[in-house]
Design a protein around this motif. Structure first.
Motif: not given
Length: 790
Positions: A757-767
């Motif tokens: 969840a952390f990796a996904g949210v981080a990638a989505l937020a950065i994108a």
């Protein structure tokens, strides 16, 4: 002609500065990252290549079978080297080496403590050491000969030739030999990527004569090196070595085998007698990461090149009307792409020179770029040309096929669906790789912290180790009392081994009712009274050793051995060897030693001072460590004059065991961040391109009442969907990869859902942040301006 050609290319790059910068910077960062990884990998895979015969040299190993499995060790009997050379065809040479020892070297008023080995003369010729003064042949022919490193020679003799001069060796360790030695040679310093780091070499015969226990076939404690006539003979020689020990020692069933010097660094891990890897796992991992980052950068390069290509349709139409043929247009776009790629390589070289010191500090090596090495130039040139040709291929062939009449009439060139699909697929691939790297970074960090923070069974805080040297062993009682009298030291004790490196002397221990077929190695340590209280070990039953030497025939066992002994694993029972009967006076709670990733193995603590090599002392809680060390140094210099004050903190020694994992975690985190950054550079460019293509659409929507928020959502939606899809791909791949990695650790974490969840949210937020910048910029433009005829 050529001048105009390049002028046109650079004019076009300057005209589109933002896209040119994104293209060149993204590829340069990718090349820099891959190059740094490549230099590290090159250093690891070239270990021991300083030895000319490295592919012909082998260490003799042996597999010891017991009920706990098969233990693999490089410790062999002293007579083995000569016997192998005489008995086994294909072995050209052989030699014996001691373990590395710290000894005090003295010349006049100068002294220093240096690591060295005792070795047979044949070792010098097998290793082909390069001599600055003297030569390998005959350098160790006499017992009092010694060869020293260039660095050690410089400390004592400067630039003068020291051959023929005398130095003194003080025996600081339990088994080293003191005396006067004549320097017979000076060898060139060994490189950092070498398995040996000795500063002096003295004859093995000298060491053996001072330690008779090295001579029997029954004692396997030294290293045996052999040189083969042909490396291809190793397999056939291994077949002959399987039962070789049995021909020398009655009942010996340990199996010998050859271990290639080329594998000493890369493949030095054995489990149950099987070679399972080593540094090669990290080499493969980072090679893969380097390739992934380079691919991500090349994907960016291609994506941005193809996205911008359609904006140059009118340029192509004009060139065609003026007579430019298809071949010339293909050459133009290919050349432009290759030049941009070459510019990225040049920028990467600048970055490499700037970042190399920081990278060396991170990996704790002294790596150099060596730019003009043929392999390095070939790699950089190959990347530049390949990336340029691949990235320029689509624009070159697609644009050169345009009908100039349709283009000049202002008809919009529609994007090829296949190309759009490929472009989206490349974005998904980029972010999938980035998310996998984020997942890996988090889990590696968790695993390292999990092991560092585990209860190891003793308190390593404020615990200090000192190697016994000079008068420390003889004056230990006085030293201990004076240290405690300072008010800073809680307690002190000596031992044969420190707590992290306790050796096993086989399965010779027995007790009443023991199954005669049970063969499990039992580790042992000789400790002085007060050792358990100094270490803060917890007694389960019984007592500590009494002061005064009354407990030399008493032992304390750990819980693992108590369980193994069954009903006899208690206070009052007896442990026996062929020479001793020892009474159990205590059972101590299991503590972690040797394998910090595993569980505690059976252990015996023997009371006494025999063979002591280490002193452990514990400072009191809350005392100032600087002042405590100063007081300790004063006591040591008073009671042990002439010896350097050297110490190491137990917690630092413990943390040093995680250097590889900690480094892997740091590198994974850095390269995961770079992968995300490079991906976002591409996303930024693609978002700007999308906003540019939809300028009129945005203007119409705003005229019809669309809000800025709505327009931003419209432009961001597609990219967020691509990143979300990449997460769905990355999650199972990341889980599978890290699950397999964790299987190499007995004591390991459980992978939790929140990591993904952390990796996904981080990638989505950065994108989203990346895309939103361009989306907001497009959404706030005056619609009247957007709807004007371009």
């Amino acid at each position: 002609m050529l001048k105009n050609y390049f002028k046109t290319i650079f004019r076009n790059l300057w005209k589109n500065k933002a896209y040119s910068f994104l293209n060149i910077a993204g590829l340069a960062i990718g090349i820099t990252s891959a190059a740094l990884i490549g230099i590290w990998v090159e250093d690891e895979t070239s270990f021991n290549h300083n030895f000319e015969k490295h592919d012909h040299l082998y260490r003799v190993m042996q597999n010891r079978k017991n009920d706990a499995g098969i233990n693999t060790s490089g410790a062999t009997p002293g007579p083995l080297a000569a016997a192998l050379k005489n008995d086994i065809p294909g072995i050209r040479n052989s030699g014996r080496l001691s373990w590395s020892m710290d000894q005090k070297v003295v010349v006049g008023d100068l002294s220093t403590k240096e690591k060295g080995i005792y070795a047979d003369p044949s070792v010098l010729t097998m290793c082909s050491l390069k001599f600055k003064y003297g030569k390998a042949d005959g350098a160790l022919k006499d017992p009092n000969n010694i060869v020293i490193s260039e660095t050690l020679a410089g400390k004592f003799f400067g630039k003068e030739n020291p051959v023929g001069k005398t130095l003194k060796m003080d025996a600081n360790g339990a088994y080293s030999v003191d005396g006067l030695y004549t320097v017979t040679g000076v060898f060139a310093d060994l490189p950092a990527n070498c398995s040996y780091h000795f500063q002096w070499v003295s004859p093995y015969e000298t060491w053996e004569n001072a330690n008779d226990w090295l001579k029997p076939w029954s004692n396997a404690v030294i290293e045996t090196m052999v040189e083969l006539n042909d490396p291809a003979d190793a397999a056939s020689i291994n077949r002959k070595l399987i039962d070789y020990l049995g021909t020398k020692v009655d009942g010996a069933k340990n199996q010998l085998f050859l271990f290639s010097m080329d594998d000493w660094n890369l493949r030095n891990h054995f489990e149950n007698g099987v070679q399972t890897g080593g540094t090669i796992q990290y080499v493969r991992l980072f090679t893969l990461i380097g390739i992934i980052i380079l691919l991500i950068a090349c994907i960016n390069f291609m994506n941005l090149a193809t996205a911008r290509s359609e904006q140059r349709a009118k340029e192509v139409g004009v060139l065609k009307v003026m007579g430019a043929g298809k071949g010339r247009l293909i050459g133009k776009f290919m050349g432009e792409s290759v030049i941009m790629s070459l510019m990225a390589v040049l920028l990467a070289i600048v970055l490499l020179y700037l970042l190399m010191p920081a990278f060396n500090s991170l990996v704790e090596k002294q790596l150099s770029l060596n730019l003009f090495t043929p392999s390095h130039i070939t790699a950089l040139t190959g990347i530049a040309v390949l990336a340029g040709l691949v990235a320029g291929s689509y624009p070159a062939f697609f644009l050169s096929s345009f009908n100039p009449v349709k283009v000049l009439k202002g008809m919009r060139i529609k994007s090829n669906r296949a190309v759009v699909f490929i472009r989206k697929g490349l974005v998904i691939a980029q972010f999938s790789a980035s998310v996998i790297l984020i997942i890996g970074t988090v889990i590696i960090y968790q695993q390292v912290q999990h092991i560092k923070n585990r209860d190891i069974g003793y308190n390593k805080d404020r615990l200090v180790y000192m190697n016994l040297q000079g008068n420390m062993k003889a004056h230990f009682g006085v030293i201990k009392n004076k240290l405690i009298a300072t008010g800073y030291v809680e307690n002190a004790a000596t031992s044969l081994h420190d707590a992290l490196h306790i050796h096993s002397f086989g399965d010779a221990w027995s007790w009443q009712g023991k199954n005669p077929n049970l063969k499990i190695p039992i580790h042992s340590n000789v400790v002085s009274p007060g050792y358990m209280s100094t270490m803060h070990l917890k007694l389960v039953s019984g007592r500590d050793f009494y002061e005064g030497g009354a407990d030399t025939n008493k032992v304390v066992i750990n819980e693992s051995l108590a369980r193994l002994m069954g009903n006899e694993g208690k206070v009052g029972s007896m442990l026996k060897t062929s020479r001793f009967d020892l009474e159990i006076v205590g059972v101590v709670k299991d503590f972690i030693y040797n394998d910090v990733y595993g569980s505690s193995a059976p252990l015996i603590l023997i009371g006494g001072y025999y063979g002591a090599t280490v002193m452990a002392l514990r400072f009191k809680p809350q005392v100032d460590l600087a002042q405590a060390l100063a007081k300790t140094e004063a006591v040591m210099k008073a009671e042990n004059p002439g010896s350097p004050f050297e110490y190491k903190f137990a917690d630092e020694d413990f943390n040093a065991l995680f250097v590889s994992e900690t480094l892997i975690g740091k590198l994974a985190g850095i390269f995961a961040s770079l992968a995300i950054f490079i991906s976002c550079l591409g996303l930024f460019g693609l978002a700007a391109y999308t906003a540019e293509r939809r300028t009129k659409e945005i203007g119409i929507r705003k005229v019809l009442g669309a809000s800025v928020t709505g327009v931003v959502g419209l432009l961001s939606k597609e990219f967020v969907q691509l990143v979300a899809l990449s997460c769905l791909i990355a999650f199972p791949v990341g889980q599978w990869a890290m699950h397999n990695w964790l299987q190499g650790y007995e004591y390991r974490i459980t992978i939790h859902w929140w990591v993904f969840a952390f990796a996904g949210v981080a990638a989505l937020a950065i994108a989203l942040i990346t895309v939103s910048f361009q989306a907001i910029k497009a959404a706030i433009v005056n619609p009247v301006k957007s709807l004007k005829e371009q």
